[in-house]
Design a protein around this motif. Structure first.
Motif, short mmCIF file in Angstrom:
data_model
loop_
_atom_site.label_atom_id
_atom_site.label_comp_id
_atom_site.label_asym_id
_atom_site.label_seq_id
_atom_site.Cartn_x
_atom_site.Cartn_y
_atom_site.Cartn_z
N ASN A 61 52.69 73.04 52.63
CA ASN A 61 53.80 72.09 52.56
C ASN A 61 53.31 70.65 52.73
O ASN A 61 53.78 69.74 52.05
CB ASN A 61 54.86 72.42 53.61
CG ASN A 61 55.63 73.68 53.26
OD1 ASN A 61 55.61 74.14 52.11
ND2 ASN A 61 56.28 74.27 54.24
N ASP A 62 52.37 70.44 53.65
CA ASP A 62 51.80 69.10 53.84
C ASP A 62 51.08 68.63 52.58
O ASP A 62 51.20 67.48 52.17
CB ASP A 62 50.83 69.08 55.02
CG ASP A 62 51.53 69.20 56.36
OD1 ASP A 62 52.78 69.04 56.40
OD2 ASP A 62 50.84 69.47 57.36
N PHE A 63 50.33 69.54 51.97
CA PHE A 63 49.61 69.21 50.74
C PHE A 63 50.59 68.82 49.63
O PHE A 63 50.39 67.82 48.93
CB PHE A 63 48.77 70.42 50.31
CG PHE A 63 48.01 70.22 49.04
CD1 PHE A 63 46.85 69.45 49.03
CD2 PHE A 63 48.46 70.77 47.85
CE1 PHE A 63 46.14 69.25 47.85
CE2 PHE A 63 47.77 70.58 46.67
CZ PHE A 63 46.60 69.81 46.67
N ASN A 88 50.80 64.94 48.08
CA ASN A 88 50.60 64.76 46.64
C ASN A 88 51.85 64.21 45.97
O ASN A 88 51.76 63.37 45.07
CB ASN A 88 50.16 66.05 45.97
CG ASN A 88 48.69 66.34 46.24
OD1 ASN A 88 47.89 65.42 46.36
ND2 ASN A 88 48.35 67.61 46.34
N SER A 89 53.02 64.64 46.39
CA SER A 89 54.26 64.12 45.81
C SER A 89 54.42 62.63 46.12
O SER A 89 54.81 61.85 45.24
CB SER A 89 55.46 64.89 46.36
OG SER A 89 55.38 66.25 46.00
N PHE A 95 54.18 56.97 44.37
CA PHE A 95 53.61 55.64 44.52
C PHE A 95 52.94 55.20 43.22
O PHE A 95 53.11 54.07 42.76
CB PHE A 95 52.60 55.60 45.67
CG PHE A 95 51.84 54.32 45.74
CD1 PHE A 95 52.42 53.18 46.24
CD2 PHE A 95 50.53 54.25 45.28
CE1 PHE A 95 51.73 51.98 46.29
CE2 PHE A 95 49.82 53.07 45.33
CZ PHE A 95 50.41 51.92 45.84
N LEU A 96 52.20 56.09 42.60
CA LEU A 96 51.52 55.77 41.35
C LEU A 96 52.51 55.42 40.25
O LEU A 96 52.33 54.45 39.52
CB LEU A 96 50.63 56.95 40.93
CG LEU A 96 49.79 56.75 39.68
CD1 LEU A 96 48.78 55.62 39.90
CD2 LEU A 96 49.06 58.03 39.33
N LEU A 97 53.59 56.19 40.14
CA LEU A 97 54.61 55.92 39.13
C LEU A 97 55.30 54.58 39.39
O LEU A 97 55.57 53.82 38.45
CB LEU A 97 55.63 57.05 39.10
CG LEU A 97 55.14 58.38 38.54
CD1 LEU A 97 56.20 59.45 38.69
CD2 LEU A 97 54.74 58.22 37.08
N MET A 98 55.57 54.25 40.65
CA MET A 98 56.19 52.97 40.99
C MET A 98 55.26 51.82 40.64
O MET A 98 55.69 50.79 40.11
CB MET A 98 56.59 52.94 42.46
CG MET A 98 57.75 53.84 42.79
SD MET A 98 58.13 53.98 44.55
CE MET A 98 58.24 52.30 45.06
N TYR A 99 53.98 51.98 40.93
CA TYR A 99 53.01 50.93 40.63
C TYR A 99 52.91 50.71 39.12
O TYR A 99 52.90 49.57 38.64
CB TYR A 99 51.64 51.32 41.20
CG TYR A 99 50.55 50.35 40.85
CD1 TYR A 99 50.45 49.12 41.51
CD2 TYR A 99 49.62 50.64 39.86
CE1 TYR A 99 49.45 48.22 41.19
CE2 TYR A 99 48.62 49.75 39.53
CZ TYR A 99 48.54 48.54 40.19
OH TYR A 99 47.56 47.65 39.86
#
Length: 125
Positions: free
Chosen positions: A17-19, A23-24, A29-33
């Protein structure tokens, strides 16, 4: 199934679940950037320089040039435009915040020199 096996399975499930969560968040963050870079931070071509809220220069970012903005004998800002970016190279202000701002190139970015009452604003296309 004894207590130790239950504990091991719980730890494995928590790690999974942490992984997934990490990753989510990274993908979000990548999509927002990318959205910011593609849709908001558009390269511009015009720069407006104001001193005391009066327009003193309108410059083209596509033309490499240097300009000194001097309101009086004691205050000045030396501007440099090169490779589509503008920055303050030298200034008479004591704190030099306008110099440490660095190079700007995208629409709505600004450099402010409060002691010299100068504002550099990149205008959108």
């Amino acid at each position: 199934m004894n207590d130790s096996e239950k504990a091991i399975q719980t730890v494995k499930k928590t790690r999974k679940n942490d992984f997934i969560l990490i990753n989510s968040l990274f993908i979000l963050f990548l999509l927002m950037y990318l959205a910011y870079k593609i849709f908001i931070a558009l390269p511009a071509v015009t720069v407006q320089v104001t001193v005391n809220n009066k327009l003193v220069a309108e410059l083209n970012l596509n033309k490499d040039q240097e300009l000194t903005i001097q309101e009086d004998d004691s205050s000045y800002n030396h501007l440099v435009i090169k490779d589509g970016k503008i920055w303050v190279d030298d200034a008479s202000c004591p704190d030099k915040v306008c110099i440490t701002k660095g190079k700007i190139e995208y629409a709505t970015e600004t450099i402010v020199c409060a002691p010299n009452k100068m504002v550099i604003t990149i205008m959108g296309n």
